[in-house]
Design a protein around this motif. Structure first.
Motif, PDB file in Angstrom:
ATOM      1  N   MET A 198      -8.157 -76.656  -0.162  1.00 20.97           N
ATOM      2  CA  MET A 198      -8.974 -76.115   0.923  1.00 20.97           C
ATOM      3  C   MET A 198      -9.394 -74.690   0.568  1.00 20.97           C
ATOM      4  N   ARG A 199     -10.528 -74.579  -0.086  1.00 19.69           N
ATOM      5  CA  ARG A 199     -11.054 -73.248  -0.426  1.00 19.69           C
ATOM      6  C   ARG A 199     -12.469 -73.056   0.082  1.00 19.69           C
ATOM      7  N   ARG A 200     -13.164 -74.157   0.373  1.00 21.47           N
ATOM      8  CA  ARG A 200     -14.537 -74.102   0.880  1.00 21.47           C
ATOM      9  C   ARG A 200     -14.606 -75.072   2.057  1.00 21.47           C
ATOM     10  N   ILE A 201     -14.525 -74.502   3.246  1.00 26.46           N
ATOM     11  CA  ILE A 201     -14.302 -75.289   4.461  1.00 26.46           C
ATOM     12  C   ILE A 201     -15.469 -75.098   5.429  1.00 26.46           C
ATOM     13  N   VAL A 202     -15.897 -76.194   6.035  1.00 26.48           N
ATOM     14  CA  VAL A 202     -16.896 -76.157   7.094  1.00 26.48           C
ATOM     15  C   VAL A 202     -16.225 -76.631   8.376  1.00 26.48           C
ATOM     16  N   VAL A 203     -16.350 -75.855   9.445  1.00 25.35           N
ATOM     17  CA  VAL A 203     -15.801 -76.218  10.748  1.00 25.35           C
ATOM     18  C   VAL A 203     -16.973 -76.574  11.660  1.00 25.35           C
ATOM     19  N   VAL A 204     -16.934 -77.800  12.197  1.00 26.98           N
ATOM     20  CA  VAL A 204     -18.014 -78.281  13.067  1.00 26.98           C
ATOM     21  C   VAL A 204     -17.442 -78.752  14.398  1.00 26.98           C
ATOM     22  N   GLY A 205     -18.327 -78.887  15.382  1.00 25.31           N
ATOM     23  CA  GLY A 205     -17.960 -79.365  16.707  1.00 25.31           C
ATOM     24  C   GLY A 205     -18.958 -78.844  17.720  1.00 25.31           C
ATOM     25  N   THR A 206     -18.908 -79.374  18.903  1.00 23.62           N
ATOM     26  CA  THR A 206     -19.826 -78.968  19.968  1.00 23.62           C
ATOM     27  C   THR A 206     -19.621 -77.500  20.323  1.00 23.62           C
ATOM     28  N   SER A 207     -20.663 -76.859  20.782  1.00 29.01           N
ATOM     29  CA  SER A 207     -20.576 -75.465  21.228  1.00 29.01           C
ATOM     30  C   SER A 207     -19.415 -75.312  22.206  1.00 29.01           C
ATOM     31  N   GLY A 208     -18.590 -74.316  21.976  1.00 36.31           N
ATOM     32  CA  GLY A 208     -17.457 -74.064  22.850  1.00 36.31           C
ATOM     33  C   GLY A 208     -16.159 -74.683  22.383  1.00 36.31           C
ATOM     34  N   ALA A 209     -16.188 -75.465  21.311  1.00 36.44           N
ATOM     35  CA  ALA A 209     -14.968 -76.128  20.845  1.00 36.44           C
ATOM     36  C   ALA A 209     -13.969 -75.143  20.257  1.00 36.44           C
ATOM     37  N   GLY A 210     -14.450 -74.042  19.729  1.00 36.83           N
ATOM     38  CA  GLY A 210     -13.553 -73.069  19.105  1.00 36.83           C
ATOM     39  C   GLY A 210     -13.752 -72.976  17.601  1.00 36.83           C
TER      40      GLY A 210
ATOM     41  N   PRO B  49     -13.159 -65.329   3.211  1.00 38.27           N
ATOM     42  CA  PRO B  49     -14.028 -64.879   4.300  1.00 38.27           C
ATOM     43  C   PRO B  49     -14.401 -66.003   5.265  1.00 38.27           C
ATOM     44  N   ALA B  50     -14.525 -65.637   6.536  1.00 40.65           N
ATOM     45  CA  ALA B  50     -15.044 -66.542   7.565  1.00 40.65           C
ATOM     46  C   ALA B  50     -16.513 -66.175   7.769  1.00 40.65           C
ATOM     47  N   ILE B  51     -17.366 -67.184   7.702  1.00 43.60           N
ATOM     48  CA  ILE B  51     -18.808 -66.977   7.810  1.00 43.60           C
ATOM     49  C   ILE B  51     -19.304 -67.677   9.069  1.00 43.60           C
ATOM     50  N   GLU B  52     -19.821 -66.900   9.997  1.00 47.24           N
ATOM     51  CA  GLU B  52     -20.327 -67.445  11.255  1.00 47.24           C
ATOM     52  C   GLU B  52     -21.837 -67.652  11.118  1.00 47.24           C
ATOM     53  N   LEU B  53     -22.259 -68.899  11.079  1.00 44.58           N
ATOM     54  CA  LEU B  53     -23.680 -69.193  10.880  1.00 44.58           C
ATOM     55  C   LEU B  53     -24.559 -68.604  11.977  1.00 44.58           C
ATOM     56  N   ASP B  54     -24.058 -68.551  13.205  1.00 41.79           N
ATOM     57  CA  ASP B  54     -24.843 -67.940  14.289  1.00 41.79           C
ATOM     58  C   ASP B  54     -25.183 -66.487  13.974  1.00 41.79           C
ATOM     59  N   ALA B  55     -24.255 -65.770  13.352  1.00 42.35           N
ATOM     60  CA  ALA B  55     -24.493 -64.366  13.023  1.00 42.35           C
ATOM     61  C   ALA B  55     -25.612 -64.222  11.991  1.00 42.35           C
TER      62      ALA B  55
ATOM     63  N   TRP C 290     -14.375 -69.800   1.155  1.00 42.41           N
ATOM     64  CA  TRP C 290     -14.949 -69.378   2.430  1.00 42.41           C
ATOM     65  C   TRP C 290     -14.684 -70.447   3.489  1.00 42.41           C
ATOM     66  N   VAL C 291     -14.819 -70.017   4.728  1.00 45.96           N
ATOM     67  CA  VAL C 291     -14.784 -70.930   5.873  1.00 45.96           C
ATOM     68  C   VAL C 291     -16.057 -70.673   6.663  1.00 45.96           C
ATOM     69  N   VAL C 292     -16.885 -71.700   6.809  1.00 46.78           N
ATOM     70  CA  VAL C 292     -18.145 -71.599   7.538  1.00 46.78           C
ATOM     71  C   VAL C 292     -17.984 -72.313   8.865  1.00 46.78           C
ATOM     72  N   ASP C 293     -18.470 -71.703   9.942  1.00 41.07           N
ATOM     73  CA  ASP C 293     -18.489 -72.432  11.208  1.00 41.07           C
ATOM     74  C   ASP C 293     -19.908 -72.530  11.717  1.00 41.07           C
ATOM     75  N   GLY C 294     -20.270 -73.734  12.154  1.00 44.29           N
ATOM     76  CA  GLY C 294     -21.589 -73.946  12.725  1.00 44.29           C
ATOM     77  C   GLY C 294     -22.112 -75.344  12.486  1.00 44.29           C
ATOM     78  N   ASN C 295     -23.089 -75.709  13.297  1.00 44.54           N
ATOM     79  CA  ASN C 295     -23.630 -77.076  13.311  1.00 44.54           C
ATOM     80  C   ASN C 295     -25.081 -77.138  12.845  1.00 44.54           C
ATOM     81  N   TYR C 296     -25.492 -76.327  11.948  1.00 43.73           N
ATOM     82  CA  TYR C 296     -26.895 -76.259  11.554  1.00 43.73           C
ATOM     83  C   TYR C 296     -27.236 -77.354  10.548  1.00 43.73           C
ATOM     84  N   SER C 297     -27.914 -78.402  11.019  1.00 45.20           N
ATOM     85  CA  SER C 297     -28.268 -79.512  10.127  1.00 45.20           C
ATOM     86  C   SER C 297     -29.205 -79.048   9.018  1.00 45.20           C
ATOM     87  N   LYS C 298     -30.038 -78.047   9.300  1.00 44.98           N
ATOM     88  CA  LYS C 298     -30.973 -77.545   8.296  1.00 44.98           C
ATOM     89  C   LYS C 298     -30.275 -76.768   7.182  1.00 44.98           C
TER      90      LYS C 298
END
Length: 182
Positions: A1-13, A28-34, A62-70
């Motif tokens: 686990m060195r390159r992780i994507v965290v997905v889920g509905t808005s508000g899941a955490g 690093p944690a990378i917030e796609l919204d930012a 890295w750990v990326v969070d977000g649901n951006y299909s694009k």
């Protein structure tokens, strides 16, 4: 686990979990919204957003969070793990309402000077609460489909159906890392 994507509905955490994992794993944690939201809630142009994300993913972990299909080709394409926070709608909405109202009343800055506003959260067609209600079922269906596709066979899938399950997994992950550091 060195390159992780965290997905889920808005508000899941997603962001909270990404930050916890980043700290735990020393990556690093990378917030796609930012990266997506410019000042005044203006979305970045797609080429600019893709360039920002590609730059953020240059490291070896890295750990990326977000649901951006694009952006899925960039994030999922070089990830080794996807953590799917697949919580029930009541859990999601409770968390989202608490988070949204907390941000509205604290005036917390999110990204690039943007702040949540009560009117937008409750009565706008762009309401985050409405967005979560509208995307909950389609997202669950889409993630099950995406994760089963052959191009994602390289990914380890971690599928959590409750916050309790996620907390237990985090504790186990931390213990496992601590025991390998000895």
């Amino acid at each position: 686990m060195r390159r992780i994507v965290v997905v889920g509905t808005s508000g899941a955490g997603k962001t909270t979990l990404a930050r916890q994992l980043g700290e735990l794993l020393g990556i690093p944690a990378i917030e796609l919204d930012a990266l997506h939201w410019d000042p005044d809630w203006q979305p970045a142009l797609l080429p600019v957003l893709r360039e920002r994300v590609a730059g953020a993913l240059r490291g070896d972990g890295w750990v990326v969070d977000g649901n951006y299909s694009k952006l899925r080709d960039l994030t999922w394409g070089c990830a080794d793990t996807v953590v799917w926070l697949d919580y029930t709608l009541p859990v999601i909405m409770t968390r989202l309402v608490q988070r949204t109202f907390g941000r509205v009343f604290s005036g917390e800055e999110l990204w690039n000077g943007n702040r949540e506003r009560l009117g937008k959260a409750l009565w706008s067609k762009d309401s985050i609460l409405l967005w979560a209600l509208q995307t909950y079922r389609p997202n669950r269906r889409k993630y099950a489909e995406f994760l089963a596709q052959p191009e994602h066979a390289h990914l380890s899938i971690i599928h959590h159906r409750s916050p309790r399950e996620t907390r237990a997994w985090l504790i186990l992950t931390e213990r496992t890392l601590s025991s390998t550091d000895l």
